[in-house]
Design an enzyme around this catalytic site. Sequence first.
Site, PDB file in Angstrom:
ATOM      1  N   GLU A  39      32.386  -4.646  39.160  1.00 15.81           N
ATOM      2  CA  GLU A  39      31.465  -3.892  40.256  1.00 15.81           C
ATOM      3  C   GLU A  39      31.824  -2.471  40.076  1.00 15.81           C
ATOM      4  O   GLU A  39      32.831  -1.898  39.635  1.00 15.81           O
ATOM      5  CB  GLU A  39      32.177  -4.248  41.671  1.00 15.81           C
ATOM      6  CG  GLU A  39      31.422  -3.271  42.636  1.00 15.81           C
ATOM      7  CD  GLU A  39      31.946  -3.422  44.218  1.00 15.81           C
ATOM      8  OE1 GLU A  39      32.777  -4.568  44.290  1.00 15.81           O
ATOM      9  OE2 GLU A  39      31.415  -2.757  45.048  1.00 15.81           O
ATOM     10  N   ASP A 104      48.135   4.289  43.739  1.00 17.33           N
ATOM     11  CA  ASP A 104      47.625   5.683  44.472  1.00 17.33           C
ATOM     12  C   ASP A 104      48.716   6.363  45.128  1.00 17.33           C
ATOM     13  O   ASP A 104      49.277   5.812  46.081  1.00 17.33           O
ATOM     14  CB  ASP A 104      46.391   5.304  45.200  1.00 17.33           C
ATOM     15  CG  ASP A 104      45.596   6.728  45.932  1.00 17.33           C
ATOM     16  OD1 ASP A 104      46.127   7.622  45.512  1.00 17.33           O
ATOM     17  OD2 ASP A 104      44.945   6.394  46.920  1.00 17.33           O
ATOM     18  N   ASP A 106      49.248   9.854  47.222  1.00 15.38           N
ATOM     19  CA  ASP A 106      48.576  11.013  47.635  1.00 15.38           C
ATOM     20  C   ASP A 106      49.494  12.193  48.302  1.00 15.38           C
ATOM     21  O   ASP A 106      50.306  11.667  49.009  1.00 15.38           O
ATOM     22  CB  ASP A 106      47.547  10.614  48.676  1.00 15.38           C
ATOM     23  CG  ASP A 106      46.466  11.494  48.746  1.00 15.38           C
ATOM     24  OD1 ASP A 106      45.340  11.371  48.357  1.00 15.38           O
ATOM     25  OD2 ASP A 106      46.935  12.786  49.633  1.00 15.38           O
TER      26      ASP A 106
END
Lengths: 419, 575
Positions: A39, A104, A106
């Site tokens: 995808e 991830d 951040d």
Amino acid sequence: MPVAVKDEVMMDYDPSSPQVMNAFYRRLFPPAKLFTHREFAFTLAGDIYIRYNSFHSADDFKKEVLRLNPSRFEIGPQYSARPRDRKTLATGALQPQRRELVFDIDMTDYDEIRTCCSDKKICRRCWGYIAAAVKVLDHTLRETFGFRHLLWVYSGRRGIHCWISDAAALDLNDDQRKSLVTFLEVVKGSSQQAKKVNVRGGRDDAELHPVLKESLDVLKPEFVRVCLRDQDCFKTERQWEALLSLLPQDREVSSALRSQWQSQPDLSSEERWLDLVSAVGELKKNGKTALFHKYEKAMEDVILQYTYPRIDAEVSKHRNHLLKSPFVVHPGTGRVCVPVNPALAEEFDPETVPTVGELLHELNGIPAESEETKGRKMEDYEHTALKPYVDMFVKHVAAVLRDARMSRKSVIKEENTDF
Amino acid sequence: MFKPTTRHNIPASSDPRLEVKLNKRASGVGSSGRWPYRLNFYDRPPTLDITLEEFETCAISRLRVLSHIESLSHRSLPYAQLSAAISTYLKQHLPLASNTARNVNTDEERRRDEIGHWVLRLAFCRSPDLRSRFVRSETSLFRHRFETDDVSERSAFLRSLQLDWQQVDESEKAMYADQLKGCMAWGSKEDAFRAETWFKVPWYNVPDLVGSRRVFIRGGMAYVPQSQQISLVLQAFSARLEKALELTAKNLPRLDEDERLGPVIDHLAASFLSGLGAAEYQSSENSSGSVVTADMVDDVARKHFPPCMRNVYERLKKDHHLKHFGRLQLVLFLKGIGLPLDEAIPFWRKMYGASMSDDKFNKEYKYNIRHSYGQEGRRANYPPKSSPPSPESSQLVYSRSTRGLHLDPSIRVSSVESRFPSLESRAIVSLFKSFGNLRRIADPSVDPTLTPLPLRSCQQILTQNQPGTQDSHGCPFRHFSPDNLQSFLLSSYPQLERSSPEMRDIMDSVKSAHYHVACTRVFEVTHGLKKGDGLGKDAESVSHPNKYTDRSRELEREKLDALKPKEEADDLMQG
Ligand code: SF4
Ligand SMILES: [Zn+2]
């Protein structure tokens, strides 16, 4: 090309401008290996979001990117069927299957402990936290979990992503991802919760898990470098009160330090930490071993709380989570999401990452005669500052493919000996 | 679709591994080559001759067990009680003895165990939800058997699996001594460390141990101590089963279109989804099966009716009327508790009272009642599509022909493989074969005699014909609002108290949609049983309203018997 207009041209390369992005994708975006069941989600101008795209080939993909000219796109999992066919598939036929293990990190999760910037900003100094996180996470993922194909990618603004492409990582189901993330989730809890490290099974004097102990050893120098020296995390009263609140509340140690520090507002964080170390050392000398251990462990937890990677757990737990592709341009900063060498993470400076504007400008400067070099036509990116990053990426991809080929061979061999 | 054909023999397969064909009559009592162990990972599809009846009964027994285990697990019982409850239930429905057992046909037990498992795979491979529930309860069942297995047999079984666990050798153990000790229980002594053995497995094979940081990990390998071995085994079991189910789902997408297996499989899946074992109720003629007369109904209702029936009955008493489904629910239930037709007619006549003329009653209602008792109705015809059962055994072949369901004797099993070159797994093909060899036996659903309507199970009451606002049928736990449910329970069952812990249990189960668990709790409280006793026999939970009432009446009788002098009790039994 007239040299005189150089500066104006650069100004014109606005990352939110479709022409700029189109030129970027057409000439600079590195070709990637694609899967027909993978995808891709595009974000178009005006925040239009298109999910479940999939493509036959890299060319197909590139064509579509050029046509849609997205401001950015994200990569999802490989599904059991082609995502683009989802409307014609039976319900439940489109299941996420393989997917890189991703992380991830951040900077916003570090707001309570960084002192230089806040919110969307980032500078070289607070990047130090990210560098420490990369160092320890890279170490754990390789040494402990045995992964080899890690690609660290700057997220374009104030964070970093990690893509792990080992076959074993691709095959993990959601339960397995969840268990790994739970293992790695050391700093947990809301802003309302002072102590965010609780990894001793509910006992404040128990030993750390051996793997976390190893992480702690990696992090100790980082703590001194980043938190005590650079960020000066315990300078103000509010800051050192936060430190004391993470420790056992013993009168002899904590209360004494409090009154001492109140009278010395100019002490640096490093000096305060040394005060604490010697006060705790006294405990041991005076035979108060139990209390000493409690302080010792609590200080270890402080180091973890201030330096251990604060990962966004949800991103890593589910195969169907989308993550921004490497080499797309961050729409806010114009910076390209370039790979980062984990060994040199400390030296990485987000402010020197090439922006889309700089890159296109470099292209404009290519002298026409250099197009043929040593009998080979050079790719556009090779004329730009993107080159070392693309090289890093290509090397990573080649290593992944080599491994995949090898394991395929061995599978075939096994099958042959089976009968 | 499976197609019945008239072929008797299975052509020999080219792959000898898949042709482990056993004739059950040929193998005597005792353990055999096919089933050397009591425990089974079900890695190899069976290639057995089985009858349609076995297909169904083995599956139903297993389904009962799995549902029972699932509902027990929702009741948060203490471990010992849980394990005991599973043991007694298993003994009755799915016994599986170890090799040392005497006078047991272990082969037959193991064969039935295996058939049941494989049939249910077909039923439960079809949705991710079904798959995960099936894997969970199969794993619990396996865990129970593993924990209760004979120790030496168990280790022989483990060896036979050849799981690729690497034992950590002494030098490596010494190298990681600190780390390994660091992962042992707090305060473990030095000699505990020395006595312990570790296995090395890929970390993702023991996610539970990784997530809770209970193992040391290095280079992608988790170091699992022997004491946590069960995690490894269960993980291997469930991982293999999960994979196999996905494969089955992919390769047998149209299985449910078979005209005879389809309904069986649908029924199995539906029963499981509603949280109930396939409640095949057999009215127990000899236990509580004394005849109930029209006059007795009111008394029995007060003492023995489950909430669903209590509710319709009270409504009938009050309104002298019931809508269609309510009537059907009660008529069949009363038939089940022993109200014969010639008592049912006066009963219903009386209940409708003066609001209905005799004429109307005779014309419209009497017929319905008689129909429910199987005294009226048309002869059950064959559905036009299906064929009459042939007396001799016939063989079923899987075919993807879209033309329909007619006989095609030309299809041979061997051609299945060539027809589906895309099938990735030969195991699946061999699965066809095993079930493709079903023998037809007399099938009651096509018996061309009048069949009375079958009694309704909880599952049917819970899931079929959802009641509208004017209706009173259905299951109160499912179909009432929590407030209404509480006041209804309080007024109907005086043993229940508002805001008691029991009431909280009940409402909690309702909230989590475990209606039969709630109903079981009502039964326990109203019969002076403790939590976890269930219907007082094998800790069974409620799965059928008639079962509820039968057990309630049995318990009452047991109490009365205990009070009576012995001879009198004997007289009663004969009378
Ligand atoms: S659970 Fe079954 S017996 Fe109990 S009330 Fe509901 S339908 Fe009736
Ligand atoms: Zn900063």
